[in-house]
Design a protein around this motif. Structure first.
Motif, PDB file in Angstrom:
ATOM      1  N   LEU A   1       0.560  -1.274  -0.061  1.00 30.12           N
ATOM      2  CA  LEU A   1      -0.187   0.034  -0.088  1.00 30.12           C
ATOM      3  C   LEU A   1       0.823   1.313   0.078  1.00 30.12           C
ATOM      4  N   VAL A   2       2.120   1.233   0.557  1.00 31.30           N
ATOM      5  CA  VAL A   2       2.717   2.290   0.588  1.00 31.30           C
ATOM      6  C   VAL A   2       4.180   2.157  -0.060  1.00 31.30           C
ATOM      7  N   ARG A   3       4.563   1.290  -1.218  1.00 32.17           N
ATOM      8  CA  ARG A   3       5.591   1.219  -1.815  1.00 32.17           C
ATOM      9  C   ARG A   3       5.526   1.057  -3.211  1.00 32.17           C
ATOM     10  N   ALA A   4       6.372   1.303  -4.069  1.00 32.74           N
ATOM     11  CA  ALA A   4       6.196   1.019  -5.689  1.00 32.74           C
ATOM     12  C   ALA A   4       6.390  -0.392  -5.917  1.00 32.74           C
ATOM     13  N   PRO A   5       5.571  -0.752  -7.132  1.00 34.75           N
ATOM     14  CA  PRO A   5       4.755  -0.019  -7.739  1.00 34.75           C
ATOM     15  C   PRO A   5       3.189   0.157  -7.540  1.00 34.75           C
TER      16      PRO A   5
END
Length: 367
Positions: free
Chosen positions: A170-174
């Motif tokens: 939810l908080v990191r790429a991609p």
């Protein structure tokens, strides 16, 4: 190192009083004794009043079956009907002795009743298999089925082999900024969030939810809205309850689901629970309905629903699309710590996402 020259029998004799003292000390700290198990014979006729947080499509068939089998009329007050007034009405009617039971969607509302002194211990025989994580230590609330939080993604937008697998996505790429999530003011999203606060601590968990909100994820009102956002393509993926995800798949929507973090923290499994309320006006009928939730008939219906729950009773037949609880990596949590975290950060939970959706809807991943 020198051995004990007194020999094994003398050593054992000296250890025995110490062990006895430790056992007695442990018993003194164990709290009140468990309530006795009860097997209830429901009197024919009469009624029972139950406040219901669960969705009508989940609770309705169970309550109808109880009436058909017992002849007891069920007067159900549903949160989905009453809305925001539900909590105040429940508190008022329970304090006045006008309601028998609470069907809680999460332990949070059940523990509110405990906190208010409105829950009384009850331990039906059928609840014997329920693991300790899913009931109050004094049986003032008892879970009968769980609804794990899972990942669901749109198969038109996301390849299965590339799909997100972790809460951290939810908080990191991609994947950060491409998900739909529900507000954490109440219900299973609130229990999930409070569990993370209890496990991670307030600083880490608060920062995590700040990043979910600030990086463009779509924040919607509830899990039903999460489902609609994913199936419509407004979001590529998201977190929601298992029953909604199974419902989407059974309705042939373009989605697939995973249990998150299988090799790490695992899935948060929220139990639905029954609470017997102090001063219940119909005590035998109330205990009868409470016990019915721990019967094979009830467990079979919960599993067979188009939006099913996972029963906590063993060896109950179920459809193939309902997973076995033992096959899931479930996060071990302390319900008291979860409740304490929820109460301590209630203002933050209620305000999170209150301003509406994220600054942009989730987009499909690059090929």
């Amino acid at each position: 190192m020198q051995g004990d020259c007194r020999g094994p029998r003398a050593a054992t004799a000296s250890i025995a009083p110490l062990l006895l003292a430790l056992l007695l000390e442990g018993c003194g700290e164990a709290g009140p004794p468990l309530p006795p198990e009860e097997s209830i014979v429901v009197p024919p006729g009469g009624e029972v009043v139950v406040y219901v947080e669960a969705a009508r499509h989940t609770a309705g068939p169970i309550l109808s079956s109880f009436t058909q089998q017992s002849g007891v009329e069920v007067r159900a007050v549903y949160r989905e009907t009453i809305g925001a007034a539900f909590d105040a009405m429940l508190q008022k009617d329970a304090a006045a002795g006008k309601v028998d039971l609470l069907w809680a969607e999460t332990p949070l509302s059940a523990m509110e009743m405990v906190e208010e002194g409105l829950a009384v211990p009850f331990r039906p025989v059928g609840a014997r298999p329920v693991p300790s994580q899913y009931h109050d230590p004094q049986f003032r609330w008892v879970g009968f089925a769980v609804n794990p939080r899972i990942i669901m993604f749109n198969t038109d937008l996301v390849r299965r082999e590339d799909a997100p697998r972790s809460l951290q996505d939810l908080v990191r790429a991609p994947w950060g900024g491409r998900a739909a999530v529900a507000r954490i003011a109440r219900g299973t999203p609130a229990f999930h969030a409070a569990a993370l606060y209890s496990l991670w601590g307030a600083e880490r968990a608060g920062a995590f939810f700040d990043r979910i909100r600030s990086n463009g994820n779509l924040i919607v009102e509830d899990d039903a809205a999460v489902r609609r956002a994913i199936t419509s393509g407004k979001a590529a993926w998201g977190f929601l309850d298992l029953d909604e995800a199974i419902g989407a798949q059974r309705d042939a929507e373009p989605v697939h689901s995973f249990f998150p973090d299988r090799l790490a923290i695992g899935a948060i499994a929220t139990p639905q629970a029954m609470v017997l309320l102090r001063g219940a006006p119909h005590p035998l009928q109330a205990k009868g309905l409470f016990a019915f939730l721990f019967s094979v008939d009830s467990a079979y219906q919960l599993s067979g629903n188009d939006r099913p729950l996972i029963t906590l009773l063993p060896n109950v037949p179920k459809p193939d699309w309902v997973p076995n609880l033992g096959a899931i990596n479930i996060t071990v949590i302390d319900n008291a710590a979860v409740f304490a975290a929820y109460r301590a950060h209630l203002d933050a939970f209620q305000s999170w996402g209150a301003a509406g959706p994220g600054v942009r809807a989730a987009r499909s991943p690059d090929p």
